[in-house]
Structures are given as C-alpha cells and as structure tokens.
Design a protein around this motif. Structure first.
Motif, PDB file in Angstrom:
ATOM      1  N   GLY A 190       1.142  14.030   1.741  1.00 39.39           N
ATOM      2  CA  GLY A 190       1.396  12.707   1.164  1.00 39.39           C
ATOM      3  C   GLY A 190       2.863  12.401   0.964  1.00 39.39           C
ATOM      4  O   GLY A 190       3.346  11.324   1.322  1.00 39.39           O
ATOM      5  N   GLY A 203       0.815  -1.209   0.000  1.00 39.01           N
ATOM      6  CA  GLY A 203       0.000   0.000   0.000  1.00 39.01           C
ATOM      7  C   GLY A 203       0.846   1.255   0.000  1.00 39.01           C
ATOM      8  O   GLY A 203       0.530   2.244  -0.669  1.00 39.01           O
ATOM      9  N   LEU A 204       1.965   1.211   0.729  1.00 38.17           N
ATOM     10  CA  LEU A 204       2.873   2.357   0.780  1.00 38.17           C
ATOM     11  C   LEU A 204       3.519   2.589  -0.587  1.00 38.17           C
ATOM     12  O   LEU A 204       3.660   3.736  -1.030  1.00 38.17           O
ATOM     13  CB  LEU A 204       3.941   2.107   1.838  1.00 38.17           C
ATOM     14  CG  LEU A 204       4.732   3.305   2.359  1.00 38.17           C
ATOM     15  CD1 LEU A 204       3.800   4.351   2.951  1.00 38.17           C
ATOM     16  CD2 LEU A 204       5.749   2.855   3.398  1.00 38.17           C
ATOM     17  N   ALA A 258       4.683   9.377   3.576  1.00 37.63           N
ATOM     18  CA  ALA A 258       5.163   8.094   3.047  1.00 37.63           C
ATOM     19  C   ALA A 258       6.567   7.796   3.552  1.00 37.63           C
ATOM     20  O   ALA A 258       6.907   6.638   3.851  1.00 37.63           O
ATOM     21  CB  ALA A 258       5.145   8.121   1.524  1.00 37.63           C
ATOM     22  N   SER A 292      -5.948   2.645  -3.367  1.00 41.65           N
ATOM     23  CA  SER A 292      -4.813   1.767  -3.072  1.00 41.65           C
ATOM     24  C   SER A 292      -4.327   1.943  -1.638  1.00 41.65           C
ATOM     25  O   SER A 292      -3.822   1.001  -1.024  1.00 41.65           O
ATOM     26  CB  SER A 292      -3.670   2.038  -4.053  1.00 41.65           C
ATOM     27  OG  SER A 292      -3.127   3.330  -3.858  1.00 41.65           O
ATOM     28  N   THR A 293      -4.479   3.140  -1.090  1.00 40.16           N
ATOM     29  CA  THR A 293      -4.059   3.382   0.289  1.00 40.16           C
ATOM     30  C   THR A 293      -4.938   2.613   1.275  1.00 40.16           C
ATOM     31  O   THR A 293      -4.484   2.253   2.371  1.00 40.16           O
ATOM     32  CB  THR A 293      -4.107   4.896   0.601  1.00 40.16           C
ATOM     33  OG1 THR A 293      -3.345   5.598  -0.384  1.00 40.16           O
ATOM     34  CG2 THR A 293      -3.530   5.198   1.973  1.00 40.16           C
ATOM     35  N   LEU A 334      -1.198   6.188   8.396  1.00 42.60           N
ATOM     36  CA  LEU A 334      -2.252   5.735   7.498  1.00 42.60           C
ATOM     37  C   LEU A 334      -3.335   6.791   7.344  1.00 42.60           C
ATOM     38  O   LEU A 334      -3.791   7.077   6.226  1.00 42.60           O
ATOM     39  CB  LEU A 334      -2.854   4.424   8.020  1.00 42.60           C
ATOM     40  CG  LEU A 334      -4.144   3.954   7.338  1.00 42.60           C
ATOM     41  CD1 LEU A 334      -3.888   3.643   5.877  1.00 42.60           C
ATOM     42  CD2 LEU A 334      -4.714   2.745   8.051  1.00 42.60           C
ATOM     43  N   GLY A 366      -5.066   6.377  -6.208  1.00 44.25           N
ATOM     44  CA  GLY A 366      -4.163   6.389  -5.066  1.00 44.25           C
ATOM     45  C   GLY A 366      -4.905   6.273  -3.754  1.00 44.25           C
ATOM     46  O   GLY A 366      -4.444   5.593  -2.820  1.00 44.25           O
ATOM     47  N   GLN A 376      -4.456  11.910  -0.002  1.00 48.47           N
ATOM     48  CA  GLN A 376      -5.007  11.504  -1.298  1.00 48.47           C
ATOM     49  C   GLN A 376      -6.387  12.111  -1.526  1.00 48.47           C
ATOM     50  O   GLN A 376      -6.716  12.502  -2.654  1.00 48.47           O
ATOM     51  CB  GLN A 376      -5.081   9.977  -1.380  1.00 48.47           C
ATOM     52  CG  GLN A 376      -3.734   9.277  -1.446  1.00 48.47           C
ATOM     53  CD  GLN A 376      -3.067   9.411  -2.808  1.00 48.47           C
ATOM     54  OE1 GLN A 376      -3.561  10.089  -3.694  1.00 48.47           O
ATOM     55  NE2 GLN A 376      -1.923   8.762  -2.974  1.00 48.47           N
ATOM     56  N   LEU A 395      -2.135   9.708   5.210  1.00 44.14           N
ATOM     57  CA  LEU A 395      -2.042   9.342   3.801  1.00 44.14           C
ATOM     58  C   LEU A 395      -3.420   9.343   3.137  1.00 44.14           C
ATOM     59  O   LEU A 395      -3.565   9.765   1.980  1.00 44.14           O
ATOM     60  CB  LEU A 395      -1.393   7.970   3.650  1.00 44.14           C
ATOM     61  CG  LEU A 395       0.104   7.895   3.975  1.00 44.14           C
ATOM     62  CD1 LEU A 395       0.584   6.440   3.945  1.00 44.14           C
ATOM     63  CD2 LEU A 395       0.915   8.738   3.004  1.00 44.14           C
ATOM     64  N   ILE A 396      -4.426   8.869   3.842  1.00 47.98           N
ATOM     65  CA  ILE A 396      -5.789   8.862   3.294  1.00 47.98           C
ATOM     66  C   ILE A 396      -6.278  10.294   3.079  1.00 47.98           C
ATOM     67  O   ILE A 396      -6.844  10.631   2.028  1.00 47.98           O
ATOM     68  CB  ILE A 396      -6.742   8.086   4.221  1.00 47.98           C
ATOM     69  CG1 ILE A 396      -6.393   6.589   4.201  1.00 47.98           C
ATOM     70  CG2 ILE A 396      -8.195   8.299   3.802  1.00 47.98           C
ATOM     71  CD1 ILE A 396      -7.193   5.754   5.177  1.00 47.98           C
ATOM     72  N   ASN A 405       0.778   3.985  -2.906  1.00 49.97           N
ATOM     73  CA  ASN A 405       0.483   5.367  -2.523  1.00 49.97           C
ATOM     74  C   ASN A 405       1.546   6.313  -3.084  1.00 49.97           C
ATOM     75  O   ASN A 405       1.224   7.371  -3.628  1.00 49.97           O
ATOM     76  CB  ASN A 405       0.431   5.471  -0.999  1.00 49.97           C
ATOM     77  CG  ASN A 405       0.166   6.892  -0.517  1.00 49.97           C
ATOM     78  OD1 ASN A 405       1.079   7.695  -0.404  1.00 49.97           O
ATOM     79  ND2 ASN A 405      -1.079   7.201  -0.227  1.00 49.97           N
TER      80      ASN A 405
END
Length: 537
Positions: free
Chosen positions: A417, A308-309, A421, A523-524, A372, A520, A379, A375-376, A312
C-alpha cells in the motif's frame, strides 16, 4: 549504467552528455537522470528521508531518559507532539512552495534547517528549549519527506520509476519501524543527546550528495517579487492553522484533557471551520483565475481517482503507524519484553514490509498490473492481518506463534500500500500538479497517522480507566499509561490485573485499526475505472 532513451517523450528526445535523458514537453525542458547521478541522488533522498521519518518514532523509547535529564516528565509528550505538529503542518505547504522557488532551493533549505535544529536539540538544556527546537526540526523534516516524493518522478524515467519508488517507500517504512529500536539502543549505550546529534553528520552527507547530484533550478524570467506574488498566503495560513489545531486536539483529547473539555472542543471546531474556509478559498482561486496559485488544488479534490488515492493514503497511514506502535507496547507490557526484544518480535513486519514494496514495484513495472488492483489487495491484507491479530487470546502468557504469521500478512499489506500510492501518482497528477498532489498524499498519510494513534490511545485509556483506575492512585495511573516500566512499581497483586487490562485494550485497539483498514478498502473502490490505469514506460 548506459543511458537508456525514454521512448515516451517523443521523437525530440536526446541523450545529453551529463548522464541524463533530455526530453521536450510543450514549452519546458527537463531531464531524466541516469547513471551515477541517479544513484547518488537516490542515496541522498533515501538518507534524508530516513533521518526525517526516524525522528517521528526514535524518541518514543528515549522519553524517560530525556525527561529525567531535563526534569520535565509532565511535558515529555510534547517532545513527540511538537515535531509531529510542524512536520504534518508543512508537508503540503513546502511541496507547493517548491513550485515557486524551485525543488533544489527548497530541499537544500529544509536539509539545512533539519540539521541545524537537530544539533540544537542535542544541546538543549531545558524541556522548553527542546520542545521549541523540535518544532523547527519538524519543519525541516516535513519538507525533506514531501520533497523527496516530488523530486523522484521528475528525475526518474517512467521505465525506472516503479523500482525507485519502491526503494524510497521501503526506506520510509523501515525508518518508522526501526525508530524505537535505534532510540532504545542509543539510550542504553550512551546519552539521549545522540538521538538528535547523529542527524548532524548524517544529514551533512545527504546534503553534499544532493548538491552534487540534483540538477539546479531551471532558469526563470520571474523576479523574486513576482514569485512572492504567486504565493497563496491565505491558503498557506489556513492549511497550517487547521492542520496544527486539529492534530493538537487529537494529541490532547482523551489523554491530557477530556474530549468534552472546552480546550479540545474549541480546537476541533476551529480547525474544522478553518478547513472549510480553506476549501472555499481554493474553489474561489480556481474559478476566478487569480495569479496566486491555490495551496489546495481544487480540481484534484474533485477528481475521483485522485480523491481515492488521497483517502487510501489517509487510511493506510493510520493503520500502519498504529500497528507498529501497538505491537511493541503489547510485547513490553503484556509479555514483559525488554525494548530490544520487543523490536526483534516486530521483525516480521520490519522485514516483510520492505520486501513487498519491491514486489509492488515488480508487479507495476514488469507485469503491468494496474496500481488500483494492488491498492485493493493491500487494504484487504491489512484488514485480514489486523482482524486476525485481534483474535489472539488475551490470557496468554506467551506471544502465540500464529501472531507472527498475522504480522507477515499486515507487513505485506503495508509494503504494497505505501509504495503503490506513490507509484500511482504519475497516473493521477500531471506535471503542473505533481508537487501539490504528492504533498497532499503525504499530508493525508500524516493526518491518518495522527488520527489512528489518537484513536488507539483513547481506546487504551478508556479500557484501563474502567478496569483499574479506581484501584490506582491518580499519579500511578498516569505513570502506567505513560510507561511500561511503571507497572513494576505497583503492588504485585495488581500487576497481573493491570497487564490483563492492557491485553484487553490492545485487542480493542487492533479491532479499531481493522475497522480503519476496512474504511480504506471501501474508499479505494471509488478509484475503479472501466479501463484501469497502469504505468507506461
């Protein structure tokens, strides 16, 4: 700064006399830097990363000056492509080789390579010389970029890591954004050769600072022959060849050659086949316990959080670079801005993105927010910003004020983002796989950038072809695609039509990268866990 004891390394930790924190883990010993050494190392890495990343975009506003000087307009795109090909191709390879030959040795080698060939580019007398020298410059640049993110977590304590990761990530974002502006300023005030020659003294400063601050390679009982036996030569060849062929196909498809041409199809098919051979080879090495260390770590690809990383990073890279290329082009072509004014209009992204890398560091370090979640949100902001930007009216003669607000939303997503990461890496990779994990993140981000830019270039080319290609001579059409200044050379009655076609193309491009941002985001979601990981000091 007084040394601060690392509370996570165990009771055997002790503060050393040279401004670092010594800690024991299993059968090896390492040090977290503190005080002046950490500050100097950070400055060295940021300066090296800034120069290496700057070279990806700084020549975009210098191509006309370079091609006029070296009489090679037809091959001017390869000035950019040759650097990106070698830069992308060696990201993972150099990261993995640093496991074998040491971080400091490889970083010094890459800096020297980058400096030497940058100076060579500045003195190039023909287009062929410049293209070849740029390819070698890209090897050094790729090595600097990937090793910066490998060295960082190994020398910064977990308590300070988010802050320093945010600083380095902000440097990466800022260098990409400032590249076209700096390149244009150099060409407006002096010769284009200083685009490359400036890397000499600046790179030398980074090299000296690195030699002073970065600890030497740990003692090894292995001979050079034993180290060479550990190198996965077949994996190295497969990674390099599949990456270079794939990026070359993207560079040529739809612009230099048709997507249906034999050359592009052959490049794509061959690169995909080599990629699957690479995966098979890595699986084989992983399961049979070969002394060679696989170039691609199979166990990372099968871990849901790591995968996932990687994805992303791939999609965020594609959205980030595509947006910062599209927006200045839109300002120059549709709204007839100068390169400098186009750069100023991009300040909302340029300033907001580094700001939000700092916010990401604060949230992960001080508020203990799991990466996490950030990151969500990153995106989601990218999707929202790009989606809103695609809704701007195509017939507008002035850039709407609301567009700056949409840039702020995009910049916030990019800043969150790109940095998060990197901050999440210690939660995804242990020490053994840190280099190859970081290398894969950088490789995926670079591939995403290449794919995103290729998609956008093809969308614009197709839009213009359907709208105005039949009204322009073939050489006029190619010139218009390559430079905003070429629009002024066509008849006045066609200029407005061409600019409107560009505006339609930019809208479609923004819709496309909005879709990439959405992919993206999806996928995250595969990184979701019952108990999300967070950074522990």
């Amino acid at each position: 700064m007084a040394p601060e004891k690392n509370t996570t390394a165990g009771p055997e930790d002790a503060t050393s006399d040279n401004g670092s924190i010594e800690h024991q883990r299993g059968n090896f010993q390492s040090f977290y830097l503190e005080g002046w050494r950490l500050q100097v190392l950070t400055l060295a890495m940021c300066l090296g990363l800034f120069l290496a990343s700057l070279e990806s975009t700084i020549v975009s506003t210098s191509l006309i000056s370079i091609s006029n000087s070296l009489h090679g307009f037809q091959r001017s795109s390869w000035i950019v492509a040759s650097y990106l090909l070698s830069y992308t191709g060696f990201l993972l390879i150099i990261a993995k080789l640093s496991d074998v030959f040491g971080r400091k040795s490889m970083m010094v080698f890459c800096l020297c390579l980058f400096i030497a060939f940058s100076i060579g580019c500045g003195f190039a007398q023909t287009m062929t010389q410049l293209i070849v020298l740029r390819a070698f410059q890209g090897i050094g640049g790729g090595g600097i970029s990937t090793l910066t993110f490998v060295i960082l977590p190994e020398n910064v304590s977990p308590a300070q890591y988010p802050m320093y990761a945010a600083i380095v990530s902000a440097t990466l974002a800022l260098s990409s954004l400032l590249g076209p502006i700096i390149g244009g300023a150099i060409c407006d005030n002096t010769t284009w050769r200083w685009v490359f020659l400036l890397n000499g003294p600046a790179g030398a400063v980074a090299l000296v600072l690195l030699l002073i601050s970065l600890p030497g390679n740990p003692p090894s009982s292995e001979s050079l022959v034993q180290k060479l036996r550990k190198v996965d030569y077949l994996g190295t060849f497969l990674v390099l060849s599949s990456t270079v062929l794939f990026v070359t196909a993207l560079e040529q498809g739809g612009t230099g050659h048709s997507w249906k041409s034999k050359l592009v199809l052959a490049l794509l098919v061959t690169s995909i086949m080599l990629f699957f051979v690479c995966l098979t080879w890595s699986w084989n090495l992983h399961h049979r316990g070969n002394p060679q260390e696989p170039m691609v770590a199979w166990n990372l690809l099968t871990d849901r959080f790591c995968l996932g990383l990687f994805l992303n990073s791939f999609f965020m890279g594609s959205v980030f670079l595509s947006a910062i290329i599209i927006l200045p082009q839109q300002f120059q072509v549709v709204f007839q801005d100068s390169p400098a004014k186009a750069g100023y209009r991009l300040l909302c992204v340029t300033l907001v993105s580094p700001l939000f890398t700092g916010i990401a560091g604060y949230l992960t370090q001080k508020q203990k927010v799991p990466p996490l979640y950030i990151l969500i949100v990153a995106q989601a902001l990218a999707v929202l910003g790009c989606g809103l930007a695609s809704s701007l009216p195509e017939s507008s003669r002035e850039y709407p004020a609301s567009g700056y607000g949409y840039q702020v939303i995009m910049g916030a997503g990019f800043g969150l983002g790109l940095s998060t990461a990197i901050m999440a890496a210690p939660q995804a990779f242990n020490k053994k796989y840190m280099a190859v994990g970081m290398g894969t993140i950088n490789q995926m981000r670079a591939l995403g950038m290449s794919i995103g830019v290729s998609i956008c270039a093809n969308i614009l080319s197709k839009t213009l072809s359907s709208a105005v290609a039949d009204q322009l001579l073939p050489n006029q059409f190619r010139a218009v695609l390559g430079s905003a200044e070429a629009i002024n050379s066509i008849s006045p009655e066609l200029q407005n039509q061409v600019r409107h076609a560009f505006a339609v193309g930019f809208t479609r491009q923004m819709q496309a990268i909005c879709g990439l941002a959405g992919a993206g985001l999806l996928s995250t979601l595969i990184m979701i866990e019952k108990k999300p990981r967070f950074l522990q000091a």
